[in-house]
Motif scaffolding. Structure first.
Motif, PDB file in Angstrom:
ATOM      1  N   ILE A  85       0.851  -1.193   0.000  1.00  0.00           N
ATOM      2  CA  ILE A  85       0.000   0.000   0.000  1.00  0.00           C
ATOM      3  C   ILE A  85       0.891   1.250   0.000  1.00  0.00           C
ATOM      4  O   ILE A  85       1.999   1.240   0.549  1.00  0.00           O
ATOM      5  N   ILE A  86       0.455   2.315  -0.649  1.00  0.00           N
ATOM      6  CA  ILE A  86       1.150   3.611  -0.645  1.00  0.00           C
ATOM      7  C   ILE A  86       0.086   4.702  -0.752  1.00  0.00           C
ATOM      8  O   ILE A  86      -1.016   4.464  -1.280  1.00  0.00           O
ATOM      9  N   TYR A  87       0.394   5.918  -0.273  1.00  0.00           N
ATOM     10  CA  TYR A  87      -0.601   6.993  -0.199  1.00  0.00           C
ATOM     11  C   TYR A  87      -0.219   8.163  -1.109  1.00  0.00           C
ATOM     12  O   TYR A  87       0.960   8.540  -1.201  1.00  0.00           O
ATOM     13  N   ILE A  88      -1.256   8.690  -1.765  1.00  0.00           N
ATOM     14  CA  ILE A  88      -1.084   9.950  -2.509  1.00  0.00           C
ATOM     15  C   ILE A  88      -1.453  11.086  -1.563  1.00  0.00           C
ATOM     16  O   ILE A  88      -2.614  11.175  -1.099  1.00  0.00           O
ATOM     17  N   GLY A  89      -0.474  11.936  -1.256  1.00  0.00           N
ATOM     18  CA  GLY A  89      -0.717  13.072  -0.360  1.00  0.00           C
ATOM     19  C   GLY A  89      -1.053  14.329  -1.142  1.00  0.00           C
ATOM     20  O   GLY A  89      -0.407  14.655  -2.142  1.00  0.00           O
ATOM     21  N   ILE A  90      -2.088  15.054  -0.716  1.00  0.00           N
ATOM     22  CA  ILE A  90      -2.501  16.317  -1.354  1.00  0.00           C
ATOM     23  C   ILE A  90      -2.463  17.393  -0.273  1.00  0.00           C
ATOM     24  O   ILE A  90      -3.212  17.311   0.709  1.00  0.00           O
ATOM     25  N   THR A  91      -1.589  18.382  -0.440  1.00  0.00           N
ATOM     26  CA  THR A  91      -1.419  19.439   0.563  1.00  0.00           C
ATOM     27  C   THR A  91      -1.711  20.790  -0.071  1.00  0.00           C
ATOM     28  O   THR A  91      -1.064  21.189  -1.058  1.00  0.00           O
ATOM     29  N   SER A  92      -2.679  21.512   0.482  1.00  0.00           N
ATOM     30  CA  SER A  92      -3.066  22.816  -0.069  1.00  0.00           C
ATOM     31  C   SER A  92      -2.013  23.870   0.288  1.00  0.00           C
ATOM     32  O   SER A  92      -1.188  23.662   1.188  1.00  0.00           O
ATOM     33  N   PRO A  93      -2.032  25.049  -0.382  1.00  0.00           N
ATOM     34  CA  PRO A  93      -1.071  26.107  -0.048  1.00  0.00           C
ATOM     35  C   PRO A  93      -1.134  26.550   1.410  1.00  0.00           C
ATOM     36  O   PRO A  93      -0.138  27.010   1.960  1.00  0.00           O
ATOM     37  N   LYS A  94      -2.285  26.425   2.028  1.00  0.00           N
ATOM     38  CA  LYS A  94      -2.406  26.809   3.436  1.00  0.00           C
ATOM     39  C   LYS A  94      -2.076  25.662   4.386  1.00  0.00           C
ATOM     40  O   LYS A  94      -2.284  25.769   5.603  1.00  0.00           O
ATOM     41  N   GLY A  95      -1.564  24.521   3.832  1.00  0.00           N
ATOM     42  CA  GLY A  95      -1.061  23.436   4.668  1.00  0.00           C
ATOM     43  C   GLY A  95      -2.075  22.375   5.034  1.00  0.00           C
ATOM     44  O   GLY A  95      -1.799  21.534   5.906  1.00  0.00           O
ATOM     45  N   ASN A  96      -3.234  22.367   4.411  1.00  0.00           N
ATOM     46  CA  ASN A  96      -4.234  21.338   4.688  1.00  0.00           C
ATOM     47  C   ASN A  96      -3.907  20.084   3.877  1.00  0.00           C
ATOM     48  O   ASN A  96      -3.912  20.119   2.634  1.00  0.00           O
ATOM     49  N   ALA A  97      -3.635  18.970   4.555  1.00  0.00           N
ATOM     50  CA  ALA A  97      -3.175  17.750   3.891  1.00  0.00           C
ATOM     51  C   ALA A  97      -4.176  16.619   4.066  1.00  0.00           C
ATOM     52  O   ALA A  97      -4.794  16.462   5.136  1.00  0.00           O
ATOM     53  N   ILE A  98      -4.348  15.832   3.000  1.00  0.00           N
ATOM     54  CA  ILE A  98      -5.177  14.629   3.032  1.00  0.00           C
ATOM     55  C   ILE A  98      -4.452  13.561   2.230  1.00  0.00           C
ATOM     56  O   ILE A  98      -3.710  13.876   1.270  1.00  0.00           O
ATOM     57  N   TYR A  99      -4.638  12.267   2.627  1.00  0.00           N
ATOM     58  CA  TYR A  99      -3.883  11.168   2.013  1.00  0.00           C
ATOM     59  C   TYR A  99      -4.868  10.123   1.494  1.00  0.00           C
ATOM     60  O   TYR A  99      -5.748   9.658   2.229  1.00  0.00           O
ATOM     61  N   TRP A 100      -4.682   9.763   0.237  1.00  0.00           N
ATOM     62  CA  TRP A 100      -5.532   8.774  -0.413  1.00  0.00           C
ATOM     63  C   TRP A 100      -4.687   7.539  -0.730  1.00  0.00           C
ATOM     64  O   TRP A 100      -3.631   7.630  -1.347  1.00  0.00           O
ATOM     65  N   PRO A 101      -5.180   6.332  -0.341  1.00  0.00           N
ATOM     66  CA  PRO A 101      -4.368   5.120  -0.507  1.00  0.00           C
ATOM     67  C   PRO A 101      -4.420   4.552  -1.932  1.00  0.00           C
ATOM     68  O   PRO A 101      -5.436   4.662  -2.618  1.00  0.00           O
ATOM     69  N   VAL A 102      -3.307   3.946  -2.320  1.00  0.00           N
ATOM     70  CA  VAL A 102      -3.240   3.118  -3.526  1.00  0.00           C
ATOM     71  C   VAL A 102      -2.882   1.713  -3.046  1.00  0.00           C
ATOM     72  O   VAL A 102      -1.768   1.486  -2.548  1.00  0.00           O
ATOM     73  N   ASN A 103      -3.835   0.783  -3.168  1.00  0.00           N
ATOM     74  CA  ASN A 103      -3.648  -0.582  -2.680  1.00  0.00           C
ATOM     75  C   ASN A 103      -3.040  -1.430  -3.792  1.00  0.00           C
ATOM     76  O   ASN A 103      -3.607  -1.528  -4.889  1.00  0.00           O
ATOM     77  N   LEU A 104      -1.854  -2.039  -3.516  1.00  0.00           N
ATOM     78  CA  LEU A 104      -1.190  -2.880  -4.503  1.00  0.00           C
ATOM     79  C   LEU A 104      -1.685  -4.322  -4.430  1.00  0.00           C
ATOM     80  O   LEU A 104      -1.219  -5.201  -5.160  1.00  0.00           O
ATOM     81  N   GLY A 105      -2.613  -4.606  -3.556  1.00  0.00           N
ATOM     82  CA  GLY A 105      -3.151  -5.956  -3.419  1.00  0.00           C
ATOM     83  C   GLY A 105      -2.124  -6.910  -2.802  1.00  0.00           C
ATOM     84  O   GLY A 105      -1.125  -6.504  -2.206  1.00  0.00           O
ATOM     85  N   THR A 106      -2.371  -8.233  -2.972  1.00  0.00           N
ATOM     86  CA  THR A 106      -1.482  -9.264  -2.435  1.00  0.00           C
ATOM     87  C   THR A 106      -0.639  -9.844  -3.557  1.00  0.00           C
ATOM     88  O   THR A 106      -1.143 -10.154  -4.641  1.00  0.00           O
ATOM     89  N   PHE A 107       0.681  -9.925  -3.314  1.00  0.00           N
ATOM     90  CA  PHE A 107       1.574 -10.484  -4.336  1.00  0.00           C
ATOM     91  C   PHE A 107       2.618 -11.352  -3.659  1.00  0.00           C
ATOM     92  O   PHE A 107       2.794 -11.302  -2.436  1.00  0.00           O
ATOM     93  N   LYS A 108       3.296 -12.177  -4.461  1.00  0.00           N
ATOM     94  CA  LYS A 108       4.308 -13.087  -3.954  1.00  0.00           C
ATOM     95  C   LYS A 108       5.615 -12.348  -3.710  1.00  0.00           C
ATOM     96  O   LYS A 108       5.997 -11.467  -4.467  1.00  0.00           O
TER      97      LYS A 108
END
Length: 513
Positions: free
Chosen positions: A488-511
């Motif tokens: 899993i990894i997150y896309i972070g979005i931070t506004s000019p005034k410093g407001n941040a939110i993180y959206w996940p990217v799920n890579l699923g299950t792998f060997k």
């Protein structure tokens, strides 16, 4: 015998007293030409005193030497020296000069002058061309606070008039001083469509000659007009002509020629420029179209208006532009109203975020100006962008939420596009930053990593926001591996005034090994 001696002694005493009194009277008059009570009369001056102060008058020629004779086209300078009742220089007082007959004229024609810091005011006397003779010039003033005026006079003579011969005509001045006028119909506050050009006709002693006819022409056939084709010099040899602009921009010089001679002079170049603003040359721009103003008051941007005339020339300084908006508010250049005044064809106001906030998050700023009897307007749309970013995947018509990528059959990096918007599905504010962060068994990059300025379209596009490319790679992925891992990894979005939110990217299950 004794009686005769007494009579002779009495006669001597009487003569002594009379002559003594006469001597004291002459001293009181300052050497002649003044009135009783004047005690401040310098050599060459005529003086007079009252309860209101003291006035002294002196006459000098063009070389500054005391003189009381006007000859030919020469002149005398009349110097008035004014003091108040305390003996101090009377500054900023109006002195009025008069001549006892028509033999001479006073320049300036108002026959008045203002005293300087030393209480001195000057005018000049010239022959009026009415023959020879004698006259008196009188200077009169009332000192501020005094109840009585004070005046002093000086006598002078005018010699027989000798016809002066013009030897040159010189360009003297132009009004306006920058020698620039605007196209016909573009006048207004601070603008003029007429230039006043002044020339001087002089003799071989460089003295001005009165009563000389001067003809005027121009060097151009462009759209300009001389108000008069000729003029007559005044007592100082000066003559002026007015030049009116036409409907086209141009440059022009006026030729002044002494009538009946080849003596002439050119004026400085006068520029005819700048007409009324036109719609096709009216521009409006914003320092950003997507300020972070949905959740915040007083986020500001600069609004720039540019105006030009039909010839592509910046409009004259002082052109007014008025602004309106349906979102937030406008603060004008004066800080109190929604307008600005052009300089070099440009002016600015400030837009700030506040209520009202349209439900769509999209507003419009409109600028209005006038061109004669017509109104001109232009506008720009802007987003009142929010502070909390959202992920859309797929880009077109994609839903908001989690992103899942399948690495069960391949360990190769995967790239895909996402769309970033604010809570109103409008673009995030300009300067919002993006990042890939907090990866578990995964790494990633995002391009581009910031949000550029986005201007709304009209009509408003159904799919809005900015598109960015995300690349994710599983860590330790091995299709022949013996254990299952989750990435899993997150896309972070931070506004000019410093407001941040993180959206996940799920890579699923792998060997993995």
């Amino acid at each position: 015998m004794k009686l005769d001696s007494i009579k002779q002694s009495w006669r001597k005493l009487t003569v002594f007293v009379v002559f003594g009194a006469l001597a004291m009277l002459m001293v009181a008059c300052g050497g002649g030409g003044g009135s009783a009570g004047s005690t401040d009369c310098a050599a060459g001056e005529s003086c007079s005193s009252t309860s209101g102060g003291t006035m002294a008058v002196a006459l000098t020629n063009s070389s500054g030497v005391a003189s009381n004779t006007i000859s030919g086209s020469g002149s005398l300078t009349v110097t008035a020296r004014l003091k108040n009742s305390s003996g101090g220089a009377a500054a900023n007082e109006i002195v009025t000069f008069t001549v006892s007959n028509s033999l001479a004229t006073i320049s300036p024609t108002s026959a008045t002058a203002l005293t300087d810091s030393n209480g001195v005011a000057t005018v000049s006397l010239k022959s009026a061309g009415n023959g020879a003779g004698a006259a008196t010039v009188t200077a009169t003033a009332t000192v501020t606070g005094a109840s009585a005026a004070v005046s002093a006079s000086a006598n002078f003579q005018v010699g027989a008039t000798i016809a002066a011969t013009p030897v040159a005509v010189n360009f003297v001045s132009a009004v306006p001083s920058d020698k620039s006028i605007v196209i016909q119909g573009a006048g207004g506050n601070g603008r003029t469509e007429i230039a006043l050009l002044t020339f001087k006709v002089v003799d071989n002693s460089n003295a001005g000659i009165a009563g000389v006819t001067v003809n005027f022409t121009t060097q151009t056939t462009s759209s300009v007009t001389l108000v008069s084709s000729y003029g007559t010099t005044d007592a100082d040899g000066l003559v002026s002509v007015s030049l009116k602009s036409g409907t086209l921009p141009t440059t022009v010089r006026v030729i002044a020629t002494v009538s009946g001679t080849s003596i002439s002079a050119l004026s400085d170049t006068v520029t005819v420029t700048t007409g009324q603003p036109v719609q096709t040359a009216f521009s409006l721009s914003l320092s950003t179209h997507s300020p972070e103003g949905w959740s915040y008051d007083n986020t500001q941007l600069t609004v720039l208006a540019l105006l030009a005339d039909a010839n592509g020339q910046a409009v004259a300084d002082g052109t007014q532009v008025v602004f309106t908006t349906d979102a937030g508010a406008i603060v004008g250049s004066s800080g109190t109203d929604a307008r600005c005044v052009t300089s070099n064809g440009a002016c600015t106001v400030i837009w700030r975020s506040q209520n009202p906030r349209p439900s769509s998050g999209v507003g419009t700023i409109t600028a209005t100006a006038t061109s004669g009897s017509s109104n001109l307007s232009t506008s720009q749309m802007l987003y009142m962008s929010g502070s909390w970013g959202r992920i859309h995947y797929p880009v077109s018509g994609g839903s908001v939420g989690y992103i899942t990528r399948d690495f069960s059959t391949s360990c190769d990096a995967q790239s895909f596009n996402v769309r970033i918007t604010d809570e109103n599905d409008n673009p995030m504010p300009q300067g919002t930053t993006l990042s890939m962060t907090n990866g578990t068994n995964a790494s990633g990059t995002i391009f581009t990593a910031s949000v550029a300025d986005q201007a709304p379209s009209s009509p408003l596009a159904s799919v809005r926001g900015t598109t960015h490319t995300v690349t994710v790679t599983p860590s330790g992925c091995d299709l022949a591996g013996t254990k299952n891992v989750t990435g899993i990894i997150y896309i972070g979005i931070t506004s000019p005034k410093g407001n941040a939110i993180y959206w996940p990217v799920n890579l699923g299950t792998f060997k993995a090994n």
